[in-house]
Write a protein that holds these residues in place. Structure first.
Motif, PDB file in Angstrom:
ATOM      1  N   HIS A  86       9.345   1.222  19.191  1.00  0.00           N
ATOM      2  CA  HIS A  86       7.619   0.947  19.638  1.00  0.00           C
ATOM      3  C   HIS A  86       7.222   2.224  20.629  1.00  0.00           C
ATOM      4  CE1 HIS A  86       3.905  -1.158  19.848  1.00  0.00           C
ATOM      5  NE2 HIS A  86       3.967  -0.987  21.215  1.00  0.00           N
ATOM      6  N   CYS A  95      -0.267  -1.922  20.225  1.00  0.00           N
ATOM      7  CA  CYS A  95       0.066  -3.153  19.865  1.00  0.00           C
ATOM      8  C   CYS A  95      -1.496  -4.495  19.762  1.00  0.00           C
ATOM      9  CB  CYS A  95       1.058  -3.626  20.357  1.00  0.00           C
ATOM     10  SG  CYS A  95       1.053  -3.684  22.412  1.00  0.00           S
ATOM     11  N   GLY A 138      -1.727  -7.297  17.379  1.00  0.00           N
ATOM     12  CA  GLY A 138      -0.041  -7.643  17.812  1.00  0.00           C
ATOM     13  C   GLY A 138       0.878  -8.007  16.597  1.00  0.00           C
ATOM     14  N   GLU A 139      -0.485  -8.679  15.073  1.00  0.00           N
ATOM     15  CA  GLU A 139       0.160  -8.994  13.852  1.00  0.00           C
ATOM     16  C   GLU A 139       0.366  -7.910  13.203  1.00  0.00           C
ATOM     17  OE1 GLU A 139      -2.222 -13.346  13.937  1.00  0.00           O
ATOM     18  OE2 GLU A 139      -2.818 -11.462  12.828  1.00  0.00           O
ATOM     19  N   ARG A 195       0.883  -5.139  14.031  1.00  0.00           N
ATOM     20  CA  ARG A 195       1.855  -3.804  14.872  1.00  0.00           C
ATOM     21  C   ARG A 195       3.558  -4.775  14.508  1.00  0.00           C
ATOM     22  NH1 ARG A 195       2.965   0.672  14.103  1.00  0.00           N
ATOM     23  NH2 ARG A 195       3.665   1.535  15.719  1.00  0.00           N
ATOM     24  N   VAL A 196       3.289  -6.437  14.193  1.00  0.00           N
ATOM     25  CA  VAL A 196       5.141  -6.955  14.572  1.00  0.00           C
ATOM     26  C   VAL A 196       4.820  -6.820  13.231  1.00  0.00           C
ATOM     27  CG1 VAL A 196       6.041  -9.335  15.034  1.00  0.00           C
ATOM     28  CG2 VAL A 196       4.765  -8.600  16.266  1.00  0.00           C
ATOM     29  N   CYS A 205       3.859  -4.299  26.453  1.00  0.00           N
ATOM     30  CA  CYS A 205       3.733  -4.759  24.670  1.00  0.00           C
ATOM     31  C   CYS A 205       4.862  -5.578  24.268  1.00  0.00           C
ATOM     32  CB  CYS A 205       4.405  -3.126  24.612  1.00  0.00           C
ATOM     33  SG  CYS A 205       3.006  -1.940  24.597  1.00  0.00           S
ATOM     34  N   HIS A 264       3.901  -9.190  24.898  1.00  0.00           N
ATOM     35  CA  HIS A 264       3.067  -9.095  23.852  1.00  0.00           C
ATOM     36  C   HIS A 264       3.518  -9.443  22.455  1.00  0.00           C
ATOM     37  CE1 HIS A 264      -1.727  -9.302  22.294  1.00  0.00           C
ATOM     38  NE2 HIS A 264      -0.621  -8.342  21.702  1.00  0.00           N
ATOM     39  N   MET A 265       4.370  -8.635  21.715  1.00  0.00           N
ATOM     40  CA  MET A 265       4.714  -8.953  20.794  1.00  0.00           C
ATOM     41  C   MET A 265       5.978 -10.259  20.287  1.00  0.00           C
ATOM     42  SD  MET A 265       5.334  -5.468  18.982  1.00  0.00           S
ATOM     43  CE  MET A 265       5.818  -4.565  20.973  1.00  0.00           C
ATOM     44  N   PRO A 290      11.723  -8.020  19.853  1.00  0.00           N
ATOM     45  CA  PRO A 290      11.750  -7.045  21.229  1.00  0.00           C
ATOM     46  C   PRO A 290      13.083  -7.184  21.961  1.00  0.00           C
ATOM     47  CG  PRO A 290      10.134  -9.740  21.624  1.00  0.00           C
ATOM     48  CD  PRO A 290      11.360  -9.576  20.652  1.00  0.00           C
ATOM     49  N   ARG A 304      -0.500 -16.853  19.343  1.00  0.00           N
ATOM     50  CA  ARG A 304       0.078 -15.893  19.464  1.00  0.00           C
ATOM     51  C   ARG A 304       0.367 -17.126  21.016  1.00  0.00           C
ATOM     52  NH1 ARG A 304      -3.233 -11.695  23.124  1.00  0.00           N
ATOM     53  NH2 ARG A 304      -5.021 -13.255  23.743  1.00  0.00           N
TER      54      ARG A 304
END
Lengths: 244, 459
Positions: free
Chosen positions: A127, A174, A192-193, A195-196, A214, A217-218, A231, B438
């Motif tokens: 990342h 992200c 975020g979704e 990116r994951v 980051c 967050h992920m 992560p 989240r």
């Protein structure tokens, strides 16, 4: 060589293990590292929200707290990029002494091996955090027509067994963005979704990066949606804390 | 016209409520970003071109008055009538005056973000002039009574099914026929009638050349050419920042423009206008409308380098996931988020915050506008002018106090870390961070500071 460890606020409170790993890594190279207890916030949240006076005050404090050190090293690219680029010109001496961990290992220590050999037989999806990538030149951004390079790839070459992959849209954000994640929660979560999902689609077991916010967050998206990928901050990987 | 009471976070939430459509919007625009990358990869001199474009524009802006006067002199020598408009209203009055004097009641227009900015269509329609947008995307949004959602691809937010339904209603096409070629042909046949019956054609201007007095208009559909070649009156409207000094500079921009905008080596039509056609008239309206004020602002004058390619929108992860309609200013995305707040910081402050500062826009911009820096600088204007929401201001103020007191700072951090895990689930969710999809971070038992004091602090 006097080194001051700069631990960003969110790392201090939410990812202390990243700071511990950073400390251990630096000490592993025989360095003496101090953690100045008077440190607080570098001022990036103030700066990014338009409070320039507040940001300058924070920067001035930062410069005082770290005045006695030859190098200021931090496991966070974003705060380092702020101190390095957005602090008043009067603090140019502070700016030039602040390094993100991998930058310090490569540019100052010029390391060719890790203090303790690390065997990490896993596939990791890198990342490239935006501020490291685009403000600190950690790698060549996909938007630019420039020779390819990547700091994280170079440092991971020192780890045995690891295989490095990238998600499609190699360097898309992200969606953390500091206060953006609370100002614009829906966009932030959607980013975020995506990116994951991008990282997970590579089949990697870990998302590895150099910016803890980051990854945090992920991580929030991963936990909420019960995904398998994890992560992992590069300092943890480089000290053999990868787990698994 | 656009509703400028929109606030980005609320509009984006609404857009993202239909996640599938939002994903489609994101992928459709990302596809254009990829085409742009592929074009870039074919030009080893890409970064040099960007630097040249930046420098030519920077130079021109530094002597804009001289170049504008040189352009006016040359254009008038060529038989072009030059008009100056201080603001949107004057621009609209000039255009309407030209039409009214000649008894024109139908105007065909090619794409012009400037006329959107000035609200020309409603102004003319209120005075009995029928305005037909002739760019296909613009025509679609015009028929839907919408503003463009993107400056280069005005109808990118729509699927072909929606366009089919619109054309069935407005142009009488076959129900259920979504074939893009069929729909395009229907629009083309309809537009031909308008081209042939209009009394005047209005185009935008991509570049105005001071040396020659020439105007350059870039389109992919040839609609500007029909609109300027068929009716006897051609009106070209341009912002005063469109100048470049010499014809030899044009190639730098035409090489960058279409590659950056849509990932094509060039626009299909790059039309040069120097003088009126025999028996026709050519008028150019040069518009300020706030531009000279931006030119005078040290932090923001660079935004006037913009050539309206839209690459910053295509790369912007926030724009792709929120669409042009989530932005209050007529120009959305990163460039709009500096131009809008420059125009009115109170109205458009939320645009400056619709950005993670990922800085991808800075890297795609063919004229190297430091967009992400400009957005952050607009936030400073929002702070100074009190355009920030009170809660945000208070939170940043509190952080400032904590920053000066390490012990309080540590206590505040610890309090948050300890309190969250013991909150009832419902209450823990009731915070600005928690949203479906989240979770809050896990709260460690000990901060690094506490760990250091316990393990490393020398007595």
């Amino acid at each position: 060589m006097k080194i001051g460890l700069f631990v960003p606020c969110h790392v201090n409170e939410l990812a202390p293990e990243v700071a511990i790993a950073t400390l251990e890594l630096l000490e592993g190279y025989g360095l003496t590292v101090d953690y100045p207890l008077a440190q607080t916030c570098c001022g990036q949240p103030q700066f990014n929200n338009g409070d320039l006076k507040g940001a300058d005050r924070a920067a001035g404090r930062f410069a005082e707290v770290f005045a006695g050190y030859d190098y200021i090293v931090s496991p966070g690219t974003s705060c380092v990029s702020h101190v390095g680029a957005h602090t008043p010109d009067a603090l140019s001496k502070t700016r030039s002494r602040v390094y993100e961990l991998v930058e310090f290992l490569q540019d100052v220590l010029k390391v060719e091996r890790l203090p303790k050999p690390v065997y990490f037989p896993h596939k990791v999806s890198l990342h490239q955090s935006c501020h490291g990538l685009r403000l600190r030149a950690h790698a060549t951004p996909s938007e630019r027509m420039l020779p390819y390079q990547s700091r994280l790839e170079r440092i991971l070459a020192l780890v045995d067994g690891v295989s490095v992959v990238y998600p499609q849209r190699r360097d898309e954000c992200c969606g953390f963005g500091g206060s953006f994640c609370v100002d614009e929660p829906e966009v932030s979560v959607a980013m975020g979704e995506d990116r994951v999902d991008g990282h997970a689609a590579t089949g990697a077991e870990f998302i590895v990066g150099a910016e803890p916010s980051c990854l945090m967050h992920m991580g929030g998206v991963i936990r909420a949606q019960d995904k398998a990928i994890r992560p992992l901050h590069i300092a943890l990987l480089l000290t053999g804390r990868g787990g698994a | 016209m656009k509703d400028d009471s929109i606030r980005h976070p609320a509009a984006a939430r609404e857009f993202l409520a239909d996640r599938e459509r939002a994903r489609w919007h994101d992928s459709a625009i990302w596809w254009v970003r990829q085409k742009r990358d592929a074009q870039m990869a074919q030009l080893p001199e890409w970064e040099t071109l960007r630097t040249m474009a930046e420098q030519i524009k920077a130079h021109t802006l530094s002597r804009l008055d001289e170049y504008l006067e040189a352009f006016e002199r040359k254009a008038e020598e060529n038989g072009v009538v030059v008009h100056w408009a201080a603001d949107a209203d004057e621009h609209n009055r000039i255009v309407h005056g030209l039409l009214a004097e000649r008894g024109v009641n139908k105007l065909v227009k090619s794409k012009s973000m400037l006329t959107e900015e000035c609200g020309l269509n409603p102004y003319l329609e209120a005075r009995g002039v029928e305005v037909i947008d002739t760019d296909l995307g613009e025509r679609i949004v015009q028929l839907r009574h919408e503003a463009p959602s993107h400056i280069v691809m005005p109808a990118i937010h729509l699927k072909k099914q929606q366009i089919s339904e619109l054309f069935e209603r407005e142009l009488g096409t076959e129900p259920g026929n979504f074939d893009p070629t069929y729909l395009t042909h229907a629009a083309r046949a309809n537009l031909r009638e308008h081209f042939l019956s209009a009394g005047a054609g209005l185009t935008g201007v991509n570049f105005a050349i001071a040396e020659t007095g020439g105007l350059v208009v870039c389109t992919n559909e040839g609609n500007a050419d029909l609109g300027s070649a068929l009716p006897p009156l051609h009106i070209a409207c341009m912002g005063l920042e469109k100048l470049i000094p010499r014809l030899e500079h044009l190639g730098v921009f035409t090489r960058l423009l279409a590659r950056s905008a849509i990932g094509s080596p060039t626009t299909t039509y790059t039309s040069h206008f120097h003088k009126p056609r025999p028996g026709g008239e050519l008028h150019v309206v040069i518009v300020d409308n706030g531009r000279s004020e931006i030119l005078g602002r040290e932090d923001f004058y660079q935004s006037l380098r913009c050539i309206r390619c839209g690459a910053c929108m295509n790369t912007c992860p926030v724009y792709r996931r929120s669409s042009g309609y989530s932005y209050s200013y007529i120009i959305p995305g990163p460039i709009g988020s500096t131009l809008g707040p420059s125009r009115d910081i109170r109205k458009h402050a939320s645009m400056a915050f619709a950005c993670t500062t990922c800085a991808s826009c800075d890297n795609v911009c063919p004229v190297r506008i430091p967009l992400s820096e400009q957005l952050v600088a607009q936030r400073a204007r929002a702070w100074q002018t009190g355009a920030l929401p009170a809660g945000k201001r208070a939170a940043i103020g509190a952080l400032g106090v904590l920053t000066r007191h390490p012990a309080l700072f540590a206590l505040a951090g610890k309090t948050l870390r300890k309190v969250f895990p013991i909150l009832p689930a419902g209450l823990a969710q009731d915070n600005p961070y928690s949203r479906p999809g989240r979770a809050l971070p896990e709260m460690p038992a000990q901060s690094f500071r506490e760990w250091w004091l316990q393990n490393r602090k020398k007595p």
